[in-house]
Design an enzyme around this catalytic site. Structure first.
Site, mmCIF file in Angstrom:
data_model
loop_
_atom_site.group_PDB
_atom_site.id
_atom_site.type_symbol
_atom_site.label_atom_id
_atom_site.label_comp_id
_atom_site.label_asym_id
_atom_site.label_seq_id
_atom_site.Cartn_x
_atom_site.Cartn_y
_atom_site.Cartn_z
ATOM 1 N N ARG A 96 94.146 110.400 24.817
ATOM 2 C CA ARG A 96 94.129 109.368 23.787
ATOM 3 C C ARG A 96 95.196 108.328 24.109
ATOM 4 O O ARG A 96 96.274 108.676 24.594
ATOM 5 C CB ARG A 96 94.447 109.976 22.421
ATOM 6 C CG ARG A 96 93.326 110.782 21.810
ATOM 7 C CD ARG A 96 93.678 111.226 20.400
ATOM 8 N NE ARG A 96 94.666 112.298 20.376
ATOM 9 C CZ ARG A 96 95.946 112.137 20.117
ATOM 10 N NH1 ARG A 96 96.418 110.948 19.808
ATOM 11 N NH2 ARG A 96 96.772 113.157 20.119
ATOM 12 N N TYR A 244 86.971 109.036 27.310
ATOM 13 C CA TYR A 244 87.454 110.416 27.147
ATOM 14 C C TYR A 244 87.924 110.729 25.721
ATOM 15 O O TYR A 244 88.555 109.898 25.065
ATOM 16 C CB TYR A 244 88.620 110.656 28.116
ATOM 17 C CG TYR A 244 89.013 112.121 28.263
ATOM 18 C CD1 TYR A 244 88.043 113.110 28.426
ATOM 19 C CD2 TYR A 244 90.339 112.507 28.248
ATOM 20 C CE1 TYR A 244 88.399 114.443 28.577
ATOM 21 C CE2 TYR A 244 90.706 113.845 28.404
ATOM 22 C CZ TYR A 244 89.728 114.803 28.567
ATOM 23 O OH TYR A 244 90.088 116.127 28.709
ATOM 24 N N LYS A 253 88.820 111.798 15.762
ATOM 25 C CA LYS A 253 90.068 111.266 15.212
ATOM 26 C C LYS A 253 89.824 109.960 14.444
ATOM 27 O O LYS A 253 90.414 109.723 13.391
ATOM 28 C CB LYS A 253 91.078 111.045 16.339
ATOM 29 C CG LYS A 253 91.332 112.281 17.190
ATOM 30 C CD LYS A 253 91.907 113.427 16.398
ATOM 31 C CE LYS A 253 92.324 114.567 17.309
ATOM 32 N NZ LYS A 253 92.854 115.701 16.548
ATOM 33 N N HIS A 273 94.757 116.834 9.645
ATOM 34 C CA HIS A 273 94.731 117.379 11.009
ATOM 35 C C HIS A 273 95.079 118.868 10.927
ATOM 36 O O HIS A 273 96.172 119.283 11.290
ATOM 37 C CB HIS A 273 95.772 116.613 11.844
ATOM 38 C CG HIS A 273 95.693 116.836 13.307
ATOM 39 N ND1 HIS A 273 96.760 116.635 14.150
ATOM 40 C CD2 HIS A 273 94.673 117.240 14.107
ATOM 41 C CE1 HIS A 273 96.403 116.895 15.394
ATOM 42 N NE2 HIS A 273 95.148 117.269 15.389
ATOM 43 N N SER A 295 99.220 118.035 18.063
ATOM 44 C CA SER A 295 98.291 118.329 19.156
ATOM 45 C C SER A 295 98.923 119.305 20.150
ATOM 46 O O SER A 295 100.108 119.204 20.453
ATOM 47 C CB SER A 295 97.938 117.042 19.897
ATOM 48 O OG SER A 295 97.509 116.082 18.984
ATOM 49 N N CYS A 297 99.718 122.490 20.022
ATOM 50 C CA CYS A 297 100.727 123.458 19.560
ATOM 51 C C CYS A 297 100.077 124.803 19.273
ATOM 52 O O CYS A 297 100.651 125.625 18.560
ATOM 53 C CB CYS A 297 101.401 122.980 18.283
ATOM 54 S SG CYS A 297 102.761 121.874 18.558
ATOM 55 N N ASP A 320 90.649 122.005 14.119
ATOM 56 C CA ASP A 320 91.338 120.724 14.290
ATOM 57 C C ASP A 320 91.422 119.861 13.028
ATOM 58 O O ASP A 320 92.433 119.214 12.809
ATOM 59 C CB ASP A 320 90.651 119.920 15.408
ATOM 60 C CG ASP A 320 91.530 118.789 15.936
ATOM 61 O OD1 ASP A 320 92.742 119.008 16.099
ATOM 62 O OD2 ASP A 320 91.012 117.688 16.178
ATOM 63 N N ARG A 416 90.108 119.759 29.053
ATOM 64 C CA ARG A 416 89.506 120.289 27.824
ATOM 65 C C ARG A 416 88.222 121.061 28.073
ATOM 66 O O ARG A 416 87.534 120.843 29.066
ATOM 67 C CB ARG A 416 89.148 119.116 26.896
ATOM 68 C CG ARG A 416 90.311 118.238 26.485
ATOM 69 C CD ARG A 416 91.093 118.831 25.356
ATOM 70 N NE ARG A 416 92.204 117.982 24.943
ATOM 71 C CZ ARG A 416 92.625 117.883 23.697
ATOM 72 N NH1 ARG A 416 92.048 118.559 22.729
ATOM 73 N NH2 ARG A 416 93.670 117.134 23.398
HETATM 74 C C1 OXD Z 1 94.377 116.084 19.538
HETATM 75 C C2 OXD Z 1 93.062 116.688 19.719
HETATM 76 O O1 OXD Z 1 94.823 115.337 20.414
HETATM 77 O O2 OXD Z 1 92.683 117.493 18.876
HETATM 78 O O3 OXD Z 1 95.008 116.346 18.507
HETATM 79 O O4 OXD Z 1 92.377 116.360 20.693
HETATM 80 MN MN MN Z 2 93.903 117.512 17.148
#
Ligand code: OXD
Ligand code: MN
Length: 639
Positions: A96, A244, A253, A273, A295, A297, A320, A416
């Site tokens: 991102r 991506y 998001k 989130h 993200s 974690c 998520d 991913r």
């Molecule tokens: C993030 C995701 O970046 O879930 O939080 O992809």
């Molecule tokens: Mn996320």
């Protein structure tokens, strides 16, 4: 609506072509409502695709897209698994891009707080809608030449649920279509459910037109021109230049969090989130917990955890995003608006997340991981579970015969897997319940090598809101900034707020002012505290011991004691039976100096980032914490 007017002005002469006149190579435009057709007409006139494909979401369509992606070199089949593929992006398009993600509202204050003079704001980026729309029109003019424009009707949340919302995404990326098909409910049934209602308008292009005989590349993108923009006034998302993740899967998001949080504020609910999990104790009592972590974690790991505690069961509703609304009985109910997991691959293994490993064996697209010569995948974290002496490894950058000794990772840290949620062996039976699941506890957490104990409970709703606002964590690879700095990431939403963070906190606080709500208890957890550079707590399945304590707290168990920083477990109340020795004293130690420094850091953050927008109740919580730390007898409190 003024940016739409602007668009019309700019390309009115081109709107003469209608979707019926353009070459529709797949699907039936007559199945779409007049509003959807108008949206396609306008954007097709601007982007000038060679053809239009109206997605139906069928298996045969998915196969057709897979063939297209293999032919273009974007995907490679992975024969070791069932219907799995590997994609490698352009190395410039791997995460991102927060620096190019913008919220476009007439007033800047609506979108982002004004920071203190001389301070760089970190709570989102704003641009005025007119100038943004103008530069988007330049970017999008002819950007799909030589390509197919795919039309995707998609639902965030189960089709037809009162908590769900529908979008239409137009894209020139078949990779994005295949991923959206996994991550959302996508296809003709959604167009049907939409009828003539309004929808979230999503436009995406990789920004690589095939004009003047330009030939295609396996991963078309346009990093110099990348922007991800949101126009809340128009319910519109426009993204250019990246293929991506969250930059291109606009339901995730952009819609479910950024525009979602705005809709939630307007309509009195929460778009967060957060993962959602169901947890059942040995007596068969089940509760649901939602948890916010920045993200990368370990949200996916926690959401599907295999508890080490005998007799306990964890089931996954989502990993998520949570959309949550108080029902007529005052119970907070959550749905997972997504339909798939877009999980970080490195670090995922049978040791850390066996359920995810089972999930990704079929119907999965892996991106930017390494490939093995037997047609499988590899990434950092699988070293102990794969015998690499029998196969050779090609890295995500295409380096053949990769070895660890090269000093470079085999896979990108933000590589991913994209896999259907329904395949998860522990998917919760109620994960698609249109009414949502009842939430008993909310968790906040982050990677904190020092200061913060394994778990604490907020004293009150407002204190819980403070804990969310004061969240900090070590930076991760999901976004473009790297390194091990401890960053503020309030509510794990810093990259995802759709509107001014000060107003967002006020929205959270407002629920505490209503007396008919059964507010969930709020907790803060930290699996990552270190001593001598090593994690103190083993984490993963052992986190079930912390969930047990939280579960019991929501049953009013007498297992906590009040301290200046919140309610901590009474000594001995975290079940350590069968656990290798852990230094629980250090794990729960509260150091007054460290906590005062924490207060200073949070105060500085509020002063710098939300000097005009800090709600009084939030400041009050911080003041209370500081004065308790200063004046109370810590020894007695921690007794
Ligand atoms: C993030 C995701 O970046 O879930 O939080 O992809
Ligand atoms: Mn996320």
């Amino acid at each position: 609506m003024r940016s739409i007017t602007l668009l019309r002005n700019v390309y009115r002469p081109l709107v003469l072509r209608s979707v019926r006149q353009l070459s529709v190579t797949y699907g039936n435009p007559e199945s779409l409502s007049p509003k959807v057709k108008q949206f396609i007409d306008e954007k097709a006139a601007l982007c000038k695709p060679a053809a239009i494909h109206i997605c139906d979401g069928s298996d045969s369509e998915a196969q057709m897209l897979a063939d297209v992606l293999i032919k273009s070199g974007t995907w490679k089949k992975l024969p070791k698994y069932e219907n799995c593929y590997l994609a490698r992006t352009d190395p410039r398009d791997v995460a991102r891009v927060e620096s190019k993600t913008l919220i476009c509202t007439p007033e800047q204050r609506e979108a982002i707080p004004t920071p203190a003079p001389g301070v760089q704001g970190t709570l989102g980026k704003w641009q005025d809608p007119d100038s943004m729309m103008e530069s988007l029109n330049e970017r999008f003019n002819g950007c799909m030449e030589g390509r197919t424009m795919y039309v995707m009707p998609f639902s965030m949340g189960p089709v037809g649920s009162p908590l769900s919302k529908i979008g239409i995404q137009l894209t020139d990326s078949p990779y994005t279509v295949s991923s959206m098909r996994v991550m959302t409910r996508m296809g003709s049934n959604v167009a049907q459910a939409l009828g003539d209602q309004d929808f979230i308008k999503c436009l995406h292009s990789v920004g690589y037109p095939l004009s003047n005989g330009r030939s295609d590349v396996p991963w078309p993108c346009n990093p110099e021109q990348t922007v991800i923009t949101h126009f809340p006034e128009n319910n519109e998302i426009i993204s250019f230049g990246s293929g991506y993740g969250g930059n291109s899967l606009l339901g995730k998001k952009c819609f479910a969090l950024r525009l979602g949080s705005i809709l939630a504020k307007k309509e009195g609910w929460l778009a967060e989130h957060m993962l959602i999990l169901g947890i059942t104790n040995p007596a068969g009592v089940k509760k649901y917990i939602a948890a916010a972590f920045p993200s990368a974690c370990g949200k996916t790991n926690l959401a599907m955890m295999r508890p080490s505690l005998p007799g306990w069961k964890v089931e996954c509703v989502g990993d998520d995003i949570a959309w949550m609304r108080f029902d007529d009985n005052g119970v907070l109910r959550a749905i997972n608006p997504e339909n798939g997991f877009f999980g970080v691959a490195p670090g995922t293994s049978y040791a850390t997340n066996p359920q995810a490993m089972e999930t990704i064996k079929k119907n999965t697209v892996f991106t930017n991981v390494a490939e093995t010569s037997d047609g499988g995948v590899f990434w950092e974290g699988l070293e102990d579970e794969m015998d690499l002496s029998q196969v050779s490894v090609t890295s995500w950058l295409g380096q053949e015969n990769w070895t660890k000794e090269s000093g470079k990772p085999s896979s990108h840290p933000n590589s991913r897997f994209c896999t259907p949620s329904g395949q998860c062996p522990v998917i919760d039976p109620a994960w698609e319940d249109p009414a949502g699941v009842p939430i008993s506890a909310l968790l906040f957490g982050g990677r904190r090598p020092s200061t913060i104990p394994l778990v604490l409970e907020a004293n009150s709703w407002n204190h819980g809101v403070y804990l969310g606002a004061a969240m900090r964590s070590e930076a991760t690879a999901a976004a473009e900034h790297g390194g091990k700095v401890i960053m503020h990431d309030p509510f794990a939403m810093r990259p995802f707020f759709g509107y001014n963070f000060g107003d967002y906190i006020k929205h959270w606080l407002s629920f505490g002012e209503k007396d008919n709500l059964k507010l969930p208890q709020i907790f803060h957890v930290n699996w990552f505290r270190k001593q001598d550079g090593k994690f103190i707590w083993p984490g993963f399945g052992e986190n079930s011991r912390v969930l047990e304590w939280i579960f019991d707290r929501t049953d009013n168990a007498e297992n906590g004691h009040v301290t200046p920083v919140g309610i901590l477990p009474k000594p001995g109340s975290i079940n350590t039976e069968g656990l290798s020795p852990v230094d629980m004293d250090t794990l729960f130690s509260i150091n007054k100096e460290e906590w005062l420094a924490e207060c200073d850091a949070v105060q500085k953050y509020f002063n710098e980032q939300i000097p005009h927008d800090t709600p009084a109740q939030l400041q009050q919580e911080l003041d209370n914490l500081r004065s308790k730390l200063k004046h109370e007898n810590m020894e007695a409190n921690l007794g």
